[in-house]
Design an enzyme around this catalytic site. Sequence first.
Site, PDB file in Angstrom:
ATOM      1  N   GLN A 115     -25.547   9.251  32.412  1.00 13.32           N
ATOM      2  CA  GLN A 115     -24.948   9.414  31.084  1.00 13.32           C
ATOM      3  C   GLN A 115     -23.428   9.332  31.112  1.00 13.32           C
ATOM      4  OE1 GLN A 115     -26.650  13.042  29.484  1.00 13.32           O
ATOM      5  NE2 GLN A 115     -28.630  12.096  29.166  1.00 13.32           N
ATOM      6  N   HIS A 179     -25.112  15.070  30.472  1.00 11.78           N
ATOM      7  CA  HIS A 179     -24.446  15.998  29.547  1.00 11.78           C
ATOM      8  C   HIS A 179     -22.943  16.101  29.786  1.00 11.78           C
ATOM      9  CE1 HIS A 179     -28.517  18.263  28.826  1.00 11.78           C
ATOM     10  NE2 HIS A 179     -28.619  16.943  28.735  1.00 11.78           N
ATOM     11  N   GLU A 275     -28.965  20.252  17.337  1.00 11.66           N
ATOM     12  CA  GLU A 275     -28.315  21.149  16.373  1.00 11.66           C
ATOM     13  C   GLU A 275     -27.110  20.529  15.696  1.00 11.66           C
ATOM     14  OE1 GLU A 275     -26.993  24.592  18.547  1.00 11.66           O
ATOM     15  OE2 GLU A 275     -29.029  25.342  18.869  1.00 11.66           O
ATOM     16  N   TYR A 285     -22.168  29.827  20.732  1.00 13.84           N
ATOM     17  CA  TYR A 285     -23.229  29.074  20.048  1.00 13.84           C
ATOM     18  C   TYR A 285     -24.572  29.120  20.791  1.00 13.84           C
ATOM     19  CZ  TYR A 285     -19.993  28.253  16.434  1.00 13.84           C
ATOM     20  OH  TYR A 285     -19.142  28.509  15.379  1.00 13.84           O
ATOM     21  N   TYR A 296     -38.018  20.027  28.733  1.00  8.16           N
ATOM     22  CA  TYR A 296     -38.751  18.767  28.742  1.00  8.16           C
ATOM     23  C   TYR A 296     -39.993  18.823  29.633  1.00  8.16           C
ATOM     24  CZ  TYR A 296     -35.867  16.465  25.438  1.00  8.16           C
ATOM     25  OH  TYR A 296     -35.267  16.125  24.266  1.00  8.16           O
TER      26      TYR A 296
HETATM   27 CA   LIG Z   1     -26.890  26.717  19.630  1.00  9.97          CA
END
Ligand SMILES: [Ca+2]
Length: 402
Positions: A115, A179, A275, A285, A296
């Site tokens: 990624q 990520h 989100e 958060y 997964y």
């Molecule tokens: Ca969150």
Amino acid sequence: MRKLLFVLIGSLASLTPLLGLNAQQASGLPVETKTPNSTYKPAFVGQTRIGAVVTKSTYEVKLLDSSLRSPWGIAPLPDGRFIVTEKEGNIRILSANGKPGEHISGVPKVNPRSQGGLLGICIDPAFEQNKLIYWAFSEPLAEGNITSVGKAKLSSDEKSLEDVTVIYRATPAVRGPYHYGGRVLFAKDGTLFLSTGEHADPDSRFQAQDINSGLGKIIRLTTEGKPAPGGPFAGKENARPEVYSYGHRNVQGIAFHPQTGDLWEAEFGPRGGDEVNRIVPGKNYGWPIITYGIDYNGKKFGDSIQQKAGMEQPVYYWDPVISPSGITFYDGSGISEWKNNLFISSLSGMHICRLVIENNKVVGEERLLSGEKQRFRDIKQGIDGALYAITDQGKLYRIGKK
Ligand SMILES: [Ca+2]
């Protein structure tokens, strides 16, 4: 150049009797019809699977180009052109009608595996005078994988980068190759925001909760890559003064609400937990403590909880996921019903998601360009007021008033 032109007319025959009501009352059934992965209950009504809305105005979708190679970030230039990144490590300028220019030389090497690569891009607020650009990238370091921020001046002939520096590294470098987060964006006050990820490694995942780590954060910097003054953790022990918010998994979308000025973000959750959040500085958060997704491999995360005191709830979540990448608020005048709506480029969902937002809550959802079958990677508003979207398959679209 292959060019496709078609016009979509939002037909609302079925909802005509409801015209005149507000967006929430006019909502139909949710756009999502698939079975959710989990049986988790939302924290409030409308946090997921809100009713569908359909754009009533006529708008035009134009395919401008199909020759980009895995474009990742796009930013409008003040003269109507655009600057884009390609994941493998190239920066190019596009003409106002989307024709890509040559690769600009002098871009530092990136680690394009998995990624990683050349990620988001933005221009200096004084670009017309100083020609400065900033980008996020996975820097090839011996120690491991990392998200860094580069800065350079575009040469006067626009063929090369000058004074190239790496102004920030979201340390520590870790093993996980996923990520990276990777959007950069200027606030009105001239500070530079960077979104990061936690690199998806079980060993590094919990660093999202550590305010003394650069992983899983929204970061606020000066143009020199120093912590911007006045951060929520400035002067605190065992905390980085550049951290603006924490507990994030992989934030690939950041944008300021045109009316409220609040920073909003979109992040990838695990299976069933993508989100949208409204960012309040200093807040947690929740990742990986609370999430609406499951792993997964089918297992639950941690204590399998979705809400916890001291941790923020997402404004909205998707189960199944849509894989939200770049986001932007529409602030144009061309399509008045889109004003202040949030547009999200969806990778696995293969559409552009339109969220109607009222008083910081989502009151309607629409899927645009689903028929194109593209992995949408980024979306920005051009200076002509239309939306411009790029896809992993190399396409560039203009979406807006004819
Ligand atoms: Ca969150």
